[in-house]
Design a protein around this motif. Structure first.
Motif, short mmCIF file in Angstrom:
data_model
loop_
_atom_site.label_atom_id
_atom_site.label_comp_id
_atom_site.label_asym_id
_atom_site.label_seq_id
_atom_site.Cartn_x
_atom_site.Cartn_y
_atom_site.Cartn_z
N LYS A 90 -0.93 -3.43 2.10
CA LYS A 90 -2.18 -4.08 1.71
C LYS A 90 -1.92 -5.45 1.10
CE LYS A 90 -3.62 -0.73 -0.85
NZ LYS A 90 -4.43 0.08 -1.80
N ASP A 91 -0.99 -5.49 0.14
CA ASP A 91 -0.69 -6.76 -0.52
C ASP A 91 -0.09 -7.76 0.46
OD1 ASP A 91 -1.51 -5.39 -2.71
OD2 ASP A 91 0.46 -5.23 -3.65
N TYR A 92 0.74 -7.26 1.35
CA TYR A 92 1.38 -8.14 2.32
C TYR A 92 0.35 -8.79 3.25
CZ TYR A 92 4.47 -9.75 6.04
OH TYR A 92 5.12 -10.52 6.97
N LEU A 93 -0.63 -8.00 3.69
CA LEU A 93 -1.67 -8.54 4.56
C LEU A 93 -2.54 -9.55 3.82
CD1 LEU A 93 -2.70 -5.30 6.46
CD2 LEU A 93 -1.65 -7.33 7.47
N ARG A 94 -2.86 -9.25 2.56
CA ARG A 94 -3.62 -10.22 1.77
C ARG A 94 -2.84 -11.51 1.61
NH1 ARG A 94 -5.30 -5.82 -2.92
NH2 ARG A 94 -6.62 -4.51 -1.58
N SER A 95 -1.54 -11.37 1.38
CA SER A 95 -0.67 -12.54 1.24
C SER A 95 -0.64 -13.35 2.54
CB SER A 95 0.74 -12.09 0.85
OG SER A 95 1.62 -13.17 0.81
N MET A 96 -0.57 -12.65 3.67
CA MET A 96 -0.59 -13.35 4.96
C MET A 96 -1.86 -14.17 5.12
SD MET A 96 0.85 -10.51 7.69
CE MET A 96 0.07 -11.41 9.04
N GLY A 97 -2.99 -13.55 4.77
CA GLY A 97 -4.27 -14.26 4.88
C GLY A 97 -4.33 -15.45 3.95
N GLY A 98 -3.84 -15.27 2.72
CA GLY A 98 -3.85 -16.36 1.75
C GLY A 98 -2.98 -17.53 2.19
N LYS A 99 -1.80 -17.22 2.70
CA LYS A 99 -0.90 -18.29 3.15
C LYS A 99 -1.48 -19.03 4.35
CE LYS A 99 3.29 -15.94 1.53
NZ LYS A 99 4.50 -15.19 1.92
N LYS A 100 -2.16 -18.30 5.20
CA LYS A 100 -2.79 -18.94 6.37
C LYS A 100 -3.83 -19.97 5.92
CE LYS A 100 -5.40 -17.88 10.58
NZ LYS A 100 -6.04 -16.81 11.38
N ALA A 101 -4.63 -19.60 4.92
CA ALA A 101 -5.65 -20.53 4.41
C ALA A 101 -5.00 -21.76 3.79
CB ALA A 101 -6.53 -19.82 3.38
N LEU A 102 -3.93 -21.56 3.04
CA LEU A 102 -3.25 -22.70 2.41
C LEU A 102 -2.61 -23.60 3.46
CD1 LEU A 102 -1.54 -20.90 -0.63
CD2 LEU A 102 -3.69 -22.18 -0.61
N GLU A 103 -1.98 -22.99 4.46
CA GLU A 103 -1.35 -23.77 5.53
C GLU A 103 -2.38 -24.60 6.29
OE1 GLU A 103 0.62 -20.85 7.85
OE2 GLU A 103 2.39 -20.73 6.54
#
Length: 306
Positions: free
Chosen positions: A172-185
């Motif tokens: 769960k945390d990993y997927l949230r992190s993936m989404g967050g990094k995508k937005a920042l990128e």
């Protein structure tokens, strides 16, 4: 007609009347709801999540006439010990299993030989594409993305961004992190991924992807930085307090109560052969300080009180 004949006629009419009433009551009565016994397996150590999730399940158990038994798995238990627990629940007549586990698909595969004839549903599933088994899920990647976009909108150009380092084994945390990094990128923002320390800079913003990380970051910063610098997850008492105090900027709040409630409803529908989907997506909300006391937000954040 003689007196005796009249008496027999009246007695016969009375008997027919009583029989008619009895037949009417029998044929028109509402059938009682069937009662089910369900077992809930969890390996979550998040007390707040477990509490709210359990409240939702217990509310549904009253509405749908079920008997719930909650079992906590630990890392110390062997596979044999877990199988013994599952077998015990089956022997006690459990007809369905609700799984609040970090990796329910692996659990189902491992114990499939014991689950034949039982209805199984995974709660709060994290997945990369679509769940492999009937599930109640949250789109964690989307939640992480939208939380990070709140940071993007509130960020000054010179502010650094820190991502609280996530344990990758927690899907769960990993997927949230993936989404967050995508937005920042997508917005050209460079970030550091690490744990928060005592030596944080005044101009940083902090992105946390679970309740524990949010609380830890609050604890480190609450006496040092009095501004809205944390973007986190969860509606624990501490997180809500510091959202109101202006230390947290935005909280993403999964609807744990509805996950629990709809999980029990879904499994009861399947057991009673009523039409039911194999699962459903449950929403979340993003809450700022300004929105905290709106009635619709209060209802979603504190469903037990409401």
């Amino acid at each position: 007609m003689s007196r005796k004949q009249w008496e027999l006629l009246l007695a016969g009419m009375a008997l027919l009347f009583i029989m008619g009433i009895s037949i009417y009551r029998y044929t028109s009565r509402i059938p009682e709801e069937e009662s089910y016994r369900l077992s809930v397996f969890s390996d979550s150590n998040d007390h707040n999540t477990k509490s709210v999730l359990r409240q939702g399940m217990e509310r549904a158990s009253r509405d749908f006439h079920t008997d719930l038994n909650f079992i906590m798995f630990t890392e110390e238990q062997t596979q044999e010990e877990k199988e013994e627990i599952i077998f015990r629940e089956i022997q006690r007549g459990s007809q369905g299993f609700l799984l609040h586990l970090d990796n329910p698909d692996a659990w189902i595969e491992k114990y499939s030989h014991m689950l034949e004839g039982r209805v199984v549903l995974a709660l709060e599933v994290a997945f990369y594409d679509q769940p492999d088994n009937p599930s109640i899920w949250i789109n964690n990647e989307k939640m992480g993305y939208e939380l990070a976009m709140e940071l993007v909108k509130g960020r000054d150009e010179n502010q650094n961004v820190v991502l609280f380092k996530t344990k990758e084994h927690n899907k769960k945390d990993y997927l949230r992190s993936m989404g967050g990094k995508k937005a920042l990128e997508e917005n050209g923002i460079v970030w550091e991924e690490r744990e928060v320390t005592d030596n944080e800079k005044e101009n940083a913003l902090y992105l946390c992807f679970n309740q524990s990380a949010t609380e830890q970051t609050v604890e480190m910063l609450k006496d040092k930085i009095n501004r809205e610098c944390i973007f986190g997850v969860g509606n624990s008492e501490k997180n809500v307090y510091y959202l109101d105090k202006g230390v947290i900027h935005t909280l993403a709040v999964p609807d744990e109560y509805m996950i629990g409630y709809m999980g029990v409803k879904n499994i009861c529908d399947r057991l009673s052969f009523r039409e039911s989907s194999q699962g459903m997506e449950i929403d979340y909300i993003l809450v700022s300080k300004e929105e905290l006391y709106l009635p619709e937000v209060q209802k979603r954040m504190f469903p037990i009180v409401q």
